[in-house]
Enzyme design. Structure first.
Site, PDB file in Angstrom:
ATOM      1  N   THR A  16       0.833  -1.212   0.000  1.00 61.30           N
ATOM      2  CA  THR A  16       0.000   0.000   0.000  1.00 61.30           C
ATOM      3  C   THR A  16       0.867   1.261   0.000  1.00 61.30           C
ATOM      4  OG1 THR A  16      -0.141  -0.052   2.406  1.00 61.30           O
ATOM      5  CG2 THR A  16      -1.961  -1.058   1.190  1.00 61.30           C
ATOM      6  N   TYR A 154      17.249  -5.890  12.950  1.00 62.09           N
ATOM      7  CA  TYR A 154      16.749  -5.739  11.566  1.00 62.09           C
ATOM      8  C   TYR A 154      17.746  -6.381  10.584  1.00 62.09           C
ATOM      9  CZ  TYR A 154      15.812  -3.429   7.081  1.00 62.09           C
ATOM     10  OH  TYR A 154      15.583  -3.162   5.745  1.00 62.09           O
TER      11      TYR A 154
END
Ligand SMILES: NC(=O)c1ccc[n+]([C@@H]2O[C@H](COP(=O)([O-])OP(=O)(O)OC[C@H]3O[C@@H](n4cnc5c(N)ncnc54)[C@H](OP(=O)(O)O)[C@@H]3O)[C@@H](O)[C@H]2O)c1
Length: 264
Positions: A16, A154
């Site tokens: 999105t 991460y």
């Protein structure tokens, strides 16, 4: 150049906004049919509506940080058709000192950044092998080969994606399926803006200043010396998703702005 993916069905996770949205746009422009995914139905609807004029687009809202969410995405995608192209794009990033990252934060990040790709690949790849054509791309990062100590949790998820892609590629020997990862540069997206905003607030600077200062800091080896654009990343990823990239398999493909200082 015609990338020969007209009519192929592609699923891009986390599409999105940001890198995922740019990949979805370019796949649509190449004539692929694309499934948009994000957590909120509202955002998915807005993007699918926006893309109607480009091509055949579907939207599935699903939070794929859990196996249940990924299963929902898989089932809803299957109801549309057989997925030929899977882009495991979804991912979260933050700066957090290693000593402050809790076990539950490690697990949460691992589930979203790594397990979402495991769940979807496990569900979709067997069919690709059966039909003897498929493309899977993991959106990793230069941080996966040049671990950033300020975001070690991460970086580890990105290294894992690279290993996963290579290992999965070994299972495609002699077929028309490929599995690759993309080592993405720091790229200007909504996620990065939010991320830099948090740092700017805590250090008395502005996002605009950080946007350029980031590349002047010690140890930042970018040759590009700026954030990449989402289109610069999407061009490489869409090529990897194409028929034309049939000889690229098991690769950790760089689009890293020259950050990784090695020949191979
Ligand atoms: N930007 C960079 O500098 C950079 C550098 C290297 C690698 N990457 C990698 O590129 C990928 C995309 O990064 P980005 O910067 O484009 O991110 P972003 O701007 O934060 O966009 C993330 C996308 O994922 C969706 N999303 C987030 N959590 C989700 C969940 N649990 N389930 C389903 N969808 C979810 C968001 O949609 P909703 O909010 O609508 O759910 C949004 O569409 C990540 O894997 C990232 O690690 C980025």
């Amino acid at each position: 150049m015609d990338l020969h993916i007209k009519g192929k069905l592609a699923l891009v996770t986390g599409s999105t906004s940001g890198v995922g949205k740019a990949i979805a746009t370019k796949l649509l422009e190449e004539g692929a049919h694309v499934i948009i995914n994000g957590r909120s139905q509202k955002r998915v609807d807005v993007v699918t509506q926006e893309f109607q004029s480009i091509g055949t687009v579907y939207g599935i809202a699903a939070d794929i940080a859990t196996a249940v969410g990924a299963e929902h995405l898989f089932s809803a995608a299957q109801a549309i058709g057989n997925v030929d192209i899977l882009v495991n794009n979804v991912g979260f990033f933050e700066f957090k000192p290693f000593f402050q990252v809790t076990d539950s934060e490690w697990s949460k990040l691992f589930d979203l950044n790594v397990m979402s790709g495991v769940w979807l690949t496990r569900a979709l790849m067997p069919r690709m092998l059966e039909q003897n054509w498929g493309r899977i791309v993991f959106i990793a990062s230069e941080a996966g080969v040049k671990p950033n100590p300020e975001m070690l949790h991460y970086s580890v998820t990105k290294t894992t994606q690279i290993a996963l892609a290579r290992g999965l590629a070994e299972m495609t020997k002699g077929t028309g399926v490929t599995v690759n990862s993309a080592l993405v540069a720091p790229t200007w997206t909504e996620g990065v803006e939010v991320f830099l905003n948090k740092i700017a607030q805590g250090s008395g600077t502005t996002v605009d200043a950080m946007k350029t200062d980031y590349f002047k800091a010690d140890g930042v080896t970018s040759l590009l010396q700026r954030f990449a654009t989402v289109d610069e990343i999407a061009d490489l990823v869409v090529f990897l998703c194409s028929e034309n990239a049939s000889a690229i398999n098991g690769a950790a493909q760089r689009v890293d702005g020259g950050i990784i200082r090695s020949i191979l």
